[in-house]
Design a protein around this motif. Structure first.
Motif, PDB file in Angstrom:
ATOM      1  N   VAL A  23       0.759  -1.369   0.012  1.00  0.00           N
ATOM      2  CA  VAL A  23       0.125  -0.110  -0.077  1.00  0.00           C
ATOM      3  C   VAL A  23       0.667   1.138  -0.021  1.00  0.00           C
ATOM      4  O   VAL A  23       1.794   1.208   0.753  1.00  0.00           O
ATOM      5  CB  VAL A  23      -0.904  -0.021   1.212  1.00  0.00           C
ATOM      6  N   GLN A  24       0.507   2.344  -0.790  1.00  0.00           N
ATOM      7  CA  GLN A  24       1.171   3.266  -0.874  1.00  0.00           C
ATOM      8  C   GLN A  24       0.323   4.621  -0.147  1.00  0.00           C
ATOM      9  O   GLN A  24      -0.469   4.922  -0.536  1.00  0.00           O
ATOM     10  CB  GLN A  24       1.418   4.001  -2.203  1.00  0.00           C
ATOM     11  N   ALA A  25       1.115   4.788   1.025  1.00  0.00           N
ATOM     12  CA  ALA A  25       0.274   5.815   1.928  1.00  0.00           C
ATOM     13  C   ALA A  25       1.145   6.678   2.477  1.00  0.00           C
ATOM     14  O   ALA A  25       2.370   6.534   2.751  1.00  0.00           O
ATOM     15  CB  ALA A  25      -0.492   4.957   3.178  1.00  0.00           C
ATOM     16  N   TRP A  70      -7.190  -4.603   4.648  1.00  0.00           N
ATOM     17  CA  TRP A  70      -8.090  -5.454   3.992  1.00  0.00           C
ATOM     18  C   TRP A  70      -9.632  -5.053   4.144  1.00  0.00           C
ATOM     19  O   TRP A  70     -10.225  -4.948   2.992  1.00  0.00           O
ATOM     20  CB  TRP A  70      -7.989  -6.981   4.480  1.00  0.00           C
ATOM     21  N   LEU A  71     -10.076  -4.617   5.357  1.00  0.00           N
ATOM     22  CA  LEU A  71     -11.332  -4.020   5.503  1.00  0.00           C
ATOM     23  C   LEU A  71     -11.753  -2.930   4.582  1.00  0.00           C
ATOM     24  O   LEU A  71     -12.835  -2.638   3.906  1.00  0.00           O
ATOM     25  CB  LEU A  71     -11.677  -4.103   6.540  1.00  0.00           C
ATOM     26  N   TRP A  72     -10.577  -1.975   4.461  1.00  0.00           N
ATOM     27  CA  TRP A  72     -10.800  -0.873   3.977  1.00  0.00           C
ATOM     28  C   TRP A  72     -10.772  -0.865   2.246  1.00  0.00           C
ATOM     29  O   TRP A  72     -11.834  -0.486   1.730  1.00  0.00           O
ATOM     30  CB  TRP A  72      -9.606   0.028   4.439  1.00  0.00           C
ATOM     31  N   ARG A  73     -10.021  -1.961   1.953  1.00  0.00           N
ATOM     32  CA  ARG A  73      -9.956  -2.134   0.745  1.00  0.00           C
ATOM     33  C   ARG A  73     -11.263  -2.972   0.217  1.00  0.00           C
ATOM     34  O   ARG A  73     -11.971  -2.602  -1.011  1.00  0.00           O
ATOM     35  CB  ARG A  73      -8.775  -3.275   0.167  1.00  0.00           C
ATOM     36  N   TYR A  75     -14.434  -2.788   1.802  1.00  0.00           N
ATOM     37  CA  TYR A  75     -15.619  -2.122   1.888  1.00  0.00           C
ATOM     38  C   TYR A  75     -15.887  -0.644   1.680  1.00  0.00           C
ATOM     39  O   TYR A  75     -16.748  -0.271   1.534  1.00  0.00           O
ATOM     40  CB  TYR A  75     -16.243  -2.613   3.355  1.00  0.00           C
ATOM     41  N   VAL A  76     -14.551  -0.050   1.514  1.00  0.00           N
ATOM     42  CA  VAL A  76     -14.617   1.344   1.186  1.00  0.00           C
ATOM     43  C   VAL A  76     -14.023   1.887   0.113  1.00  0.00           C
ATOM     44  O   VAL A  76     -14.711   2.340  -0.814  1.00  0.00           O
ATOM     45  CB  VAL A  76     -13.637   1.887   2.381  1.00  0.00           C
ATOM     46  N   GLY A  77     -12.979   1.320  -0.522  1.00  0.00           N
ATOM     47  CA  GLY A  77     -12.257   1.585  -1.767  1.00  0.00           C
ATOM     48  C   GLY A  77     -10.945   1.163  -1.670  1.00  0.00           C
ATOM     49  O   GLY A  77     -10.522   0.555  -1.030  1.00  0.00           O
ATOM     50  N   ARG A  78     -10.286   1.503  -2.782  1.00  0.00           N
ATOM     51  CA  ARG A  78      -8.772   1.138  -2.805  1.00  0.00           C
ATOM     52  C   ARG A  78      -8.054   2.190  -2.432  1.00  0.00           C
ATOM     53  O   ARG A  78      -8.190   3.362  -2.507  1.00  0.00           O
ATOM     54  CB  ARG A  78      -8.542   0.936  -4.448  1.00  0.00           C
ATOM     55  N   ILE A  79      -6.806   1.525  -1.714  1.00  0.00           N
ATOM     56  CA  ILE A  79      -5.744   2.530  -1.244  1.00  0.00           C
ATOM     57  C   ILE A  79      -4.882   2.762  -2.410  1.00  0.00           C
ATOM     58  O   ILE A  79      -4.437   1.631  -2.983  1.00  0.00           O
ATOM     59  CB  ILE A  79      -5.257   2.144   0.066  1.00  0.00           C
TER      60      ILE A  79
END
Length: 79
Positions: A23-25, A70-73, A75-79
């Motif tokens: 993940v690029q953050a 994993w939950l973010w990817r 249910y919310v969207g792509r990081i």
């Protein structure tokens, strides 16, 4: 866990989790992922495995941060 230690462990856990999950953050997001992952993973790991000590908290922090990514990817969207 004192707040400063939580931020330090969270930053390390977030860094490891973002690298493992590719993940690029930015730094603030990485720390936030690690801190929330530390809370989630540390609590779950201690309850499920009844382990104590800082190493169990660190492992739980990394696992929790990875679960949060994993939950973010999912249910919310792509990081």
């Amino acid at each position: 866990m004192p707040i400063v230690l939580l931020i330090i462990v969270g930053a390390a856990a977030g860094f490891i989790a973002t690298r493992v999950m590719k993940v690029q953050a930015d730094m603030l997001t990485t720390i936030a992922i690690g801190v929330f992952g530390a809370l989630l993973g540390g609590l779950l790991l201690r309850v499920l495995l009844t382990m104590t000590g800082w190493m169990a908290g660190f492992v739980g922090a990394v696992l929790g941060a990875m679960a949060l990514i994993w939950l973010w990817r999912t249910y919310v969207g792509r990081i």
